[in-house]
Design a protein around this motif. Structure first.
Motif, PDB file in Angstrom:
ATOM      1  N   ALA A   1      12.219   5.636  -8.543  1.00 27.39           N
ATOM      2  CA  ALA A   1      11.099   6.375  -7.965  1.00 27.39           C
ATOM      3  C   ALA A   1       9.784   5.763  -8.432  1.00 27.39           C
ATOM      4  N   PRO A   2       8.892   5.417  -7.500  1.00 25.79           N
ATOM      5  CA  PRO A   2       7.600   4.824  -7.903  1.00 25.79           C
ATOM      6  C   PRO A   2       6.671   5.869  -8.487  1.00 25.79           C
ATOM      7  N   LYS A   3       5.717   5.414  -9.279  1.00 28.27           N
ATOM      8  CA  LYS A   3       4.716   6.319  -9.827  1.00 28.27           C
ATOM      9  C   LYS A   3       3.620   6.538  -8.798  1.00 28.27           C
ATOM     10  N   ILE A   4       3.059   7.736  -8.814  1.00 22.01           N
ATOM     11  CA  ILE A   4       1.993   8.071  -7.864  1.00 22.01           C
ATOM     12  C   ILE A   4       0.839   7.080  -7.993  1.00 22.01           C
ATOM     13  N   GLY A   5       0.420   6.530  -6.885  1.00 19.49           N
ATOM     14  CA  GLY A   5      -0.700   5.599  -6.870  1.00 19.49           C
ATOM     15  C   GLY A   5      -0.331   4.165  -7.205  1.00 19.49           C
ATOM     16  N   ASN A   6       0.935   3.902  -7.550  1.00 19.08           N
ATOM     17  CA  ASN A   6       1.362   2.562  -7.922  1.00 19.08           C
ATOM     18  C   ASN A   6       1.877   1.829  -6.681  1.00 19.08           C
ATOM     19  N   ILE A   7       1.004   1.104  -6.013  1.00 20.80           N
ATOM     20  CA  ILE A   7       1.360   0.371  -4.802  1.00 20.80           C
ATOM     21  C   ILE A   7       1.849  -1.016  -5.184  1.00 20.80           C
ATOM     22  N   VAL A   8       3.112  -1.295  -4.922  1.00 18.90           N
ATOM     23  CA  VAL A   8       3.694  -2.598  -5.269  1.00 18.90           C
ATOM     24  C   VAL A   8       3.412  -3.580  -4.135  1.00 18.90           C
ATOM     25  N   LYS A   9       2.659  -4.620  -4.436  1.00 20.73           N
ATOM     26  CA  LYS A   9       2.290  -5.603  -3.424  1.00 20.73           C
ATOM     27  C   LYS A   9       3.415  -6.601  -3.194  1.00 20.73           C
TER      28      LYS A   9
END
Length: 281
Positions: A273-281
Protein backbone atom coordinates in the motif's frame (compact mmCIF):
# COMPACT_ATOMS: atom_id res chain seq x y z
CA UNK A 1 -58.60 54.60 17.67
CA UNK A 2 -58.35 54.13 13.92
CA UNK A 3 -54.55 54.36 14.17
CA UNK A 4 -54.52 51.72 16.88
CA UNK A 5 -56.60 49.32 14.73
CA UNK A 6 -54.24 49.70 11.76
CA UNK A 7 -51.19 49.20 14.01
CA UNK A 8 -52.72 46.12 15.57
CA UNK A 9 -53.54 44.69 12.17
CA UNK A 10 -50.00 45.38 10.96
CA UNK A 11 -48.59 43.69 14.03
CA UNK A 12 -50.73 40.64 13.38
CA UNK A 13 -49.57 40.44 9.76
CA UNK A 14 -45.94 40.83 10.86
CA UNK A 15 -46.32 38.07 13.44
CA UNK A 16 -47.77 35.71 10.83
CA UNK A 17 -44.92 36.52 8.43
CA UNK A 18 -42.28 35.80 11.09
CA UNK A 19 -43.99 32.54 12.00
CA UNK A 20 -44.17 31.51 8.36
CA UNK A 21 -40.50 32.34 7.86
CA UNK A 22 -39.53 30.32 10.92
CA UNK A 23 -41.56 27.35 9.70
CA UNK A 24 -39.89 27.63 6.30
CA UNK A 25 -36.45 27.59 7.90
CA UNK A 26 -37.31 24.51 9.93
CA UNK A 27 -38.53 22.70 6.84
CA UNK A 28 -35.34 23.54 4.95
CA UNK A 29 -33.12 22.36 7.77
CA UNK A 30 -35.02 19.08 8.12
CA UNK A 31 -34.79 18.26 4.43
CA UNK A 32 -31.23 19.34 3.71
CA UNK A 33 -29.47 16.60 5.64
CA UNK A 34 -25.76 16.94 6.41
CA UNK A 35 -22.45 16.32 4.69
CA UNK A 36 -22.06 13.18 6.78
CA UNK A 37 -25.00 11.52 5.07
CA UNK A 38 -27.98 11.60 7.43
CA UNK A 39 -31.50 10.52 6.54
CA UNK A 40 -32.09 9.65 2.90
CA UNK A 41 -29.11 11.62 1.60
CA UNK A 42 -27.03 9.84 -1.01
CA UNK A 43 -23.40 10.02 -2.03
CA UNK A 44 -22.69 9.51 -5.72
CA UNK A 45 -19.52 7.63 -6.63
CA UNK A 46 -18.05 7.06 -10.08
CA UNK A 47 -16.59 3.63 -10.82
CA UNK A 48 -15.88 1.47 -13.82
CA UNK A 49 -18.65 -0.93 -14.79
CA UNK A 50 -16.63 -3.28 -17.01
CA UNK A 51 -13.34 -3.98 -15.25
CA UNK A 52 -13.32 -7.38 -13.49
CA UNK A 53 -11.38 -7.24 -10.24
CA UNK A 54 -11.45 -3.42 -10.27
CA UNK A 55 -15.00 -2.23 -10.86
CA UNK A 56 -17.72 -4.32 -12.44
CA UNK A 57 -21.50 -4.16 -12.60
CA UNK A 58 -23.06 -7.61 -12.26
CA UNK A 59 -26.61 -8.89 -11.85
CA UNK A 60 -25.80 -9.32 -8.15
CA UNK A 61 -24.44 -5.80 -7.68
CA UNK A 62 -21.06 -4.09 -7.91
CA UNK A 63 -17.74 -5.81 -7.28
CA UNK A 64 -14.01 -5.05 -7.44
CA UNK A 65 -11.16 -3.48 -5.54
CA UNK A 66 -12.22 0.08 -6.37
CA UNK A 67 -15.75 -0.72 -5.23
CA UNK A 68 -14.41 -2.00 -1.90
CA UNK A 69 -12.21 1.08 -1.48
CA UNK A 70 -15.05 3.46 -2.35
CA UNK A 71 -17.46 1.67 -0.02
CA UNK A 72 -14.97 1.93 2.84
CA UNK A 73 -14.44 5.65 2.15
CA UNK A 74 -18.18 6.31 2.00
CA UNK A 75 -18.69 4.60 5.36
CA UNK A 76 -15.95 6.75 6.90
CA UNK A 77 -17.76 9.80 5.52
CA UNK A 78 -20.95 8.68 7.26
CA UNK A 79 -22.81 6.88 4.47
CA UNK A 80 -24.12 3.34 4.65
CA UNK A 81 -23.89 1.02 1.65
CA UNK A 82 -27.50 1.62 0.65
CA UNK A 83 -26.81 5.36 0.54
CA UNK A 84 -24.18 4.97 -2.19
CA UNK A 85 -25.34 5.72 -5.72
CA UNK A 86 -22.95 4.15 -8.24
CA UNK A 87 -22.42 5.87 -11.58
CA UNK A 88 -20.35 4.63 -14.51
CA UNK A 89 -17.19 6.69 -15.00
CA UNK A 90 -15.66 5.98 -18.39
CA UNK A 91 -12.06 7.05 -18.83
CA UNK A 92 -12.85 9.89 -21.23
CA UNK A 93 -15.59 11.32 -18.98
CA UNK A 94 -13.98 11.40 -15.54
CA UNK A 95 -12.75 15.00 -15.37
CA UNK A 96 -16.00 16.32 -16.84
CA UNK A 97 -18.10 14.33 -14.38
CA UNK A 98 -16.21 15.85 -11.45
CA UNK A 99 -16.23 19.37 -12.84
CA UNK A 100 -19.99 19.24 -13.47
CA UNK A 101 -20.69 17.79 -10.04
CA UNK A 102 -22.21 14.58 -11.45
CA UNK A 103 -20.38 12.59 -8.78
CA UNK A 104 -18.91 13.33 -5.35
CA UNK A 105 -15.76 11.33 -6.01
CA UNK A 106 -14.37 8.84 -8.52
CA UNK A 107 -12.59 5.56 -7.81
CA UNK A 108 -12.10 4.12 -11.28
CA UNK A 109 -8.51 2.95 -11.87
CA UNK A 110 -7.81 6.67 -12.09
CA UNK A 111 -4.06 7.18 -12.50
CA UNK A 112 -2.69 10.46 -11.18
CA UNK A 113 -0.81 12.60 -13.70
CA UNK A 114 -0.03 16.29 -14.14
CA UNK A 115 -2.58 16.84 -16.91
CA UNK A 116 -5.44 15.43 -14.87
CA UNK A 117 -4.27 17.08 -11.65
CA UNK A 118 -4.59 20.46 -13.37
CA UNK A 119 -8.33 19.83 -13.76
CA UNK A 120 -9.26 17.86 -10.63
CA UNK A 121 -7.81 17.04 -7.21
CA UNK A 122 -6.65 13.59 -6.14
CA UNK A 123 -6.68 11.88 -2.78
CA UNK A 124 -4.27 9.00 -2.33
CA UNK A 125 -2.67 7.22 -4.05
CA UNK A 126 -4.23 3.99 -2.79
CA UNK A 127 -2.68 1.49 -5.24
CA UNK A 128 0.51 1.34 -7.30
CA UNK A 129 -0.02 -0.58 -10.53
CA UNK A 130 2.16 -0.93 -13.62
CA UNK A 131 1.35 -0.66 -17.29
CA UNK A 132 1.56 -3.98 -19.10
CA UNK A 133 0.06 -5.78 -22.08
CA UNK A 134 -2.36 -8.66 -22.43
CA UNK A 135 -1.83 -10.93 -25.42
CA UNK A 136 -3.12 -14.27 -26.63
CA UNK A 137 -1.63 -17.22 -24.78
CA UNK A 138 -0.25 -18.71 -28.00
CA UNK A 139 1.36 -15.46 -29.20
CA UNK A 140 5.14 -15.89 -29.21
CA UNK A 141 5.90 -12.76 -31.24
CA UNK A 142 5.60 -10.25 -28.39
CA UNK A 143 8.34 -10.81 -25.82
CA UNK A 144 9.27 -7.19 -25.04
CA UNK A 145 7.73 -3.72 -25.43
CA UNK A 146 9.82 -3.18 -28.58
CA UNK A 147 8.02 -6.11 -30.21
CA UNK A 148 4.87 -3.98 -30.24
CA UNK A 149 6.25 -2.04 -33.22
CA UNK A 150 3.92 -2.54 -36.22
CA UNK A 151 1.46 -4.37 -33.96
CA UNK A 152 -2.13 -3.27 -33.42
CA UNK A 153 -2.23 -2.00 -29.85
CA UNK A 154 -5.57 -1.31 -28.21
CA UNK A 155 -6.62 0.84 -25.28
CA UNK A 156 -9.79 2.73 -24.37
CA UNK A 157 -10.73 6.21 -25.50
CA UNK A 158 -9.40 8.75 -23.00
CA UNK A 159 -6.68 6.49 -21.61
CA UNK A 160 -3.01 7.44 -21.97
CA UNK A 161 -1.70 3.86 -21.96
CA UNK A 162 -1.33 3.14 -25.67
CA UNK A 163 0.09 6.60 -26.39
CA UNK A 164 2.71 6.06 -23.67
CA UNK A 165 3.92 2.93 -25.45
CA UNK A 166 4.07 4.66 -28.84
CA UNK A 167 5.85 7.74 -27.46
CA UNK A 168 8.47 5.93 -25.39
CA UNK A 169 8.87 2.29 -26.42
CA UNK A 170 7.34 1.31 -29.75
CA UNK A 171 6.99 4.33 -32.08
CA UNK A 172 5.63 2.19 -34.94
CA UNK A 173 2.82 0.65 -32.89
CA UNK A 174 -0.58 1.02 -34.53
CA UNK A 175 -2.87 2.53 -31.92
CA UNK A 176 -6.49 1.44 -31.78
CA UNK A 177 -8.99 3.16 -29.47
CA UNK A 178 -12.13 1.30 -28.42
CA UNK A 179 -14.85 2.54 -26.04
CA UNK A 180 -14.26 -0.17 -23.40
CA UNK A 181 -11.62 -2.68 -22.34
CA UNK A 182 -14.11 -5.45 -23.02
CA UNK A 183 -14.24 -4.36 -26.66
CA UNK A 184 -10.43 -4.40 -26.82
CA UNK A 185 -10.36 -7.86 -25.28
CA UNK A 186 -12.79 -9.18 -27.88
CA UNK A 187 -10.46 -7.80 -30.54
CA UNK A 188 -7.46 -9.57 -29.05
CA UNK A 189 -9.38 -12.83 -28.81
CA UNK A 190 -10.48 -12.65 -32.46
CA UNK A 191 -7.06 -11.61 -33.76
CA UNK A 192 -8.20 -8.20 -34.95
CA UNK A 193 -5.98 -6.70 -32.23
CA UNK A 194 -2.52 -7.94 -31.23
CA UNK A 195 -2.37 -6.62 -27.68
CA UNK A 196 -4.39 -4.75 -25.10
CA UNK A 197 -2.47 -2.35 -22.91
CA UNK A 198 -3.43 -0.86 -19.60
CA UNK A 199 -2.57 -1.44 -15.94
CA UNK A 200 -1.53 -4.93 -14.87
CA UNK A 201 -4.18 -4.94 -12.15
CA UNK A 202 -6.93 -4.48 -14.76
CA UNK A 203 -5.42 -7.01 -17.16
CA UNK A 204 -5.09 -9.59 -14.39
CA UNK A 205 -8.77 -9.20 -13.64
CA UNK A 206 -9.73 -9.98 -17.20
CA UNK A 207 -7.29 -12.87 -17.57
CA UNK A 208 -8.63 -14.52 -14.41
CA UNK A 209 -12.25 -14.71 -15.59
CA UNK A 210 -13.45 -18.29 -15.85
CA UNK A 211 -14.36 -18.01 -19.55
CA UNK A 212 -10.93 -16.58 -20.43
CA UNK A 213 -8.63 -18.80 -18.38
CA UNK A 214 -5.80 -20.14 -20.49
CA UNK A 215 -6.58 -17.87 -23.44
CA UNK A 216 -4.50 -14.82 -22.48
CA UNK A 217 -1.26 -13.99 -20.73
CA UNK A 218 0.39 -10.89 -19.27
CA UNK A 219 3.58 -9.65 -20.87
CA UNK A 220 5.10 -8.83 -17.46
CA UNK A 221 6.79 -5.70 -18.83
CA UNK A 222 6.01 -3.16 -16.03
CA UNK A 223 6.38 -0.29 -18.46
CA UNK A 224 5.16 2.52 -16.21
CA UNK A 225 4.11 3.25 -12.67
CA UNK A 226 0.39 3.98 -12.29
CA UNK A 227 -0.58 5.65 -9.02
CA UNK A 228 -4.33 5.17 -8.52
CA UNK A 229 -5.99 8.16 -6.87
CA UNK A 230 -9.49 9.13 -5.79
CA UNK A 231 -10.66 12.00 -7.98
CA UNK A 232 -12.60 14.90 -6.44
CA UNK A 233 -13.67 18.30 -7.72
CA UNK A 234 -10.93 20.93 -7.66
CA UNK A 235 -10.78 22.59 -4.23
CA UNK A 236 -13.13 20.08 -2.56
CA UNK A 237 -12.65 19.48 1.16
CA UNK A 238 -13.35 15.80 0.47
CA UNK A 239 -9.70 15.30 -0.48
CA UNK A 240 -8.46 15.56 3.12
CA UNK A 241 -11.34 13.46 4.46
CA UNK A 242 -10.74 10.72 1.89
CA UNK A 243 -7.01 10.67 2.66
CA UNK A 244 -7.85 10.11 6.32
CA UNK A 245 -10.18 7.26 5.35
CA UNK A 246 -7.50 5.64 3.16
CA UNK A 247 -4.93 5.82 5.95
CA UNK A 248 -7.36 4.06 8.26
CA UNK A 249 -8.15 1.43 5.63
CA UNK A 250 -4.47 0.53 5.44
CA UNK A 251 -3.88 0.60 9.20
CA UNK A 252 -6.84 -1.64 10.06
CA UNK A 253 -5.87 -4.15 7.33
CA UNK A 254 -9.07 -3.64 5.33
CA UNK A 255 -6.87 -2.69 2.37
CA UNK A 256 -5.05 -6.03 2.49
CA UNK A 257 -8.34 -7.91 2.66
CA UNK A 258 -9.66 -6.06 -0.38
CA UNK A 259 -6.49 -6.82 -2.37
CA UNK A 260 -6.67 -10.51 -1.55
CA UNK A 261 -10.39 -10.76 -2.29
CA UNK A 262 -10.14 -9.13 -5.69
CA UNK A 263 -6.66 -9.95 -7.01
CA UNK A 264 -5.83 -13.16 -5.17
CA UNK A 265 -7.53 -15.49 -7.68
CA UNK A 266 -5.40 -14.03 -10.50
CA UNK A 267 -2.18 -14.41 -8.46
CA UNK A 268 -1.55 -10.72 -9.04
CA UNK A 269 1.65 -9.62 -7.32
CA UNK A 270 0.61 -6.24 -5.97
CA UNK A 271 2.90 -3.58 -4.56
CA UNK A 272 2.55 -2.69 -0.86
CA UNK A 273 0.00 0.00 0.00
CA UNK A 274 1.48 3.39 -0.98
CA UNK A 275 1.71 6.26 1.47
CA UNK A 276 -0.64 9.19 1.00
CA UNK A 277 0.93 11.77 -1.29
CA UNK A 278 3.79 9.46 -2.33
CA UNK A 279 3.62 9.50 -6.13
CA UNK A 280 6.05 6.96 -7.59
CA UNK A 281 7.41 8.26 -10.88
Amino acid sequence: MKLRRVTAASAAVLALAVAATACGSDDKDDSSGSSSGGGNKKITVGIKFDQPGIGQKTPQGYTGFDVDVATYIAKQLGYSEDQIQWKEAKSADRETMLQRGDVDFIAASYSINDERAAKVDFAGPYLLAHQDVLIRADDKSIKSPEDLNSKKLCSVTGSTSAQNVKDKLAPKAQLQQYPTYSACLTGVQSGAIDALTTDDSILAGYASQANFKGKFKLGGFKMTNENYGIGVKKGSDLKAKINTALEKMVSDKSWDKAVEANFGPAEYKNEPAPKIGNIVK
